[in-house]
Design an enzyme around this catalytic site. Structure first.
Site, short mmCIF file in Angstrom:
data_model
loop_
_atom_site.label_atom_id
_atom_site.label_comp_id
_atom_site.label_asym_id
_atom_site.label_seq_id
_atom_site.Cartn_x
_atom_site.Cartn_y
_atom_site.Cartn_z
N CYS A 184 -1.73 15.53 -7.65
CA CYS A 184 -2.06 14.44 -7.82
C CYS A 184 -2.38 14.71 -9.51
CB CYS A 184 -2.94 14.13 -7.39
SG CYS A 184 -3.01 14.06 -5.50
N CYS B 171 -7.73 10.97 1.29
CA CYS B 171 -7.17 12.45 0.92
C CYS B 171 -8.69 12.65 0.71
CB CYS B 171 -6.22 12.89 0.03
SG CYS B 171 -5.89 14.13 0.19
N CYS B 172 -8.84 12.29 -0.81
CA CYS B 172 -10.05 13.16 -1.18
C CYS B 172 -11.28 12.08 -0.84
CB CYS B 172 -9.80 11.20 -2.54
SG CYS B 172 -9.05 11.86 -4.35
N CYS C 155 -5.94 17.75 -8.02
CA CYS C 155 -4.88 18.48 -7.57
C CYS C 155 -3.88 18.97 -7.91
CB CYS C 155 -5.25 17.57 -5.95
SG CYS C 155 -6.84 17.55 -4.85
N CYS D 193 -11.57 9.00 -7.97
CA CYS D 193 -11.23 9.29 -6.64
C CYS D 193 -12.69 9.54 -5.68
CB CYS D 193 -11.59 11.03 -6.25
SG CYS D 193 -12.43 12.02 -7.20
#
EC number: 1.8.4.10
Length: 241
Positions: A205, A114-115, A202, A230
């Site tokens: 997270c 995702c990162c 985010c 990340c």
């Protein structure tokens, strides 16, 4: 950059003030950008702006930030009278990822993919066009950052054709130093800090931390502490592996 001895300067400037490190950066690089995340990077932004009000600043909009962070980014833009370049994920890459993995896959598979889509890809695009960048990294932020130098070759984003220099003026600052600076000079800060958030990323997270918990325990809390990067500063993990 041919006359810029990074290792020697890292040694010579290891005990210098953040302002002296920033002056070094400005003196040697015109194509220099500051990365602002909307958390305590406000301190390095304030210092840099006071040296050079024309400092070029970018921020990453992952599409998953807290509403407070978005408002804070706009407050900072207006407070300093700066243009804030907002970097967004490639929409086709993001749509494909969400279609295949959903919106919360990171809880099961780790935050890396995702990162990679939301942060690393847009950052890589940006950094491929600059010669040096400034971050707010500090040694006390996590186990992966204890050896962060004040200036370094960015091994995570450099290529054989394009070498990138990274300045970390706050490397030797502590969280206490940061907040003493914020309070003393009464500069803006993200209101999430008043609700127990210390390290802010985010929304899915990031969570508040309890008294005496380390600040990075609020980031990716379901993962091992030594892996809590990340990818923006992935060279920290490379250096420690």
């Amino acid at each position: 950059m041919s006359n810029f001895d990074i290792d020697q300067l890292a040694t010579n400037y290891a005990g210098k003030s953040p302002q002296q490190i920033l002056e070094l950066a400005f003196a040697n690089f015109d194509n220099l950008w500051l990365s602002f995340s909307g958390a305590d990077d406000i301190v390095v932004l304030d210092m840099a702006w006071k040296i050079n009000p024309n400092i070029k600043v970018f921020t990453l909009d992952t599409g998953r930030l807290h509403a407070e962070t978005y408002r804070f980014l706009d407050q900072v833009r207006k407070h300093y009278g700066i243009q804030l370049e907002v970097l967004s994920p490639d929409h086709q890459q993001l749509e494909a990822y969400v279609r295949e993995k959903g919106l919360f896959d990171f809880y099961e598979s780790g935050h890396g993919e995702c990162c990679g889509v939301r942060k690393i890809a847009p950052l890589r695009r940006k950094l491929s066009t600059v010669d040096a960048w400034i971050t707010g990294q500090r040694k006390d932020q996590s186990p992966t950052r204890v050896d962060v130098p004040v200036v370094q070759l960015d091994s995570g984003f450099s290529t054989p054709e394009h070498q990138l220099v990274k300045f970390n003026p706050l490397a030797n600052y502590t969280s206490e130093d940061v907040w003493n600076y914020i309070r003393m000079l009464e500069i803006p800060y993200n209101p999430l800090h008043e609700r127990g958030f210390i390290s802010i990323g985010c929304e899915p997270c990031t969570r508040p931390v309890l008294p005496n918990q380390h600040e990075r325990e609020g980031r990716w809390w379901w993962e091992e502490a030594t892996k809590k990067e990340c990818g923006l500063h992935g060279s920290n993990l490379i250096a420690k592996s």
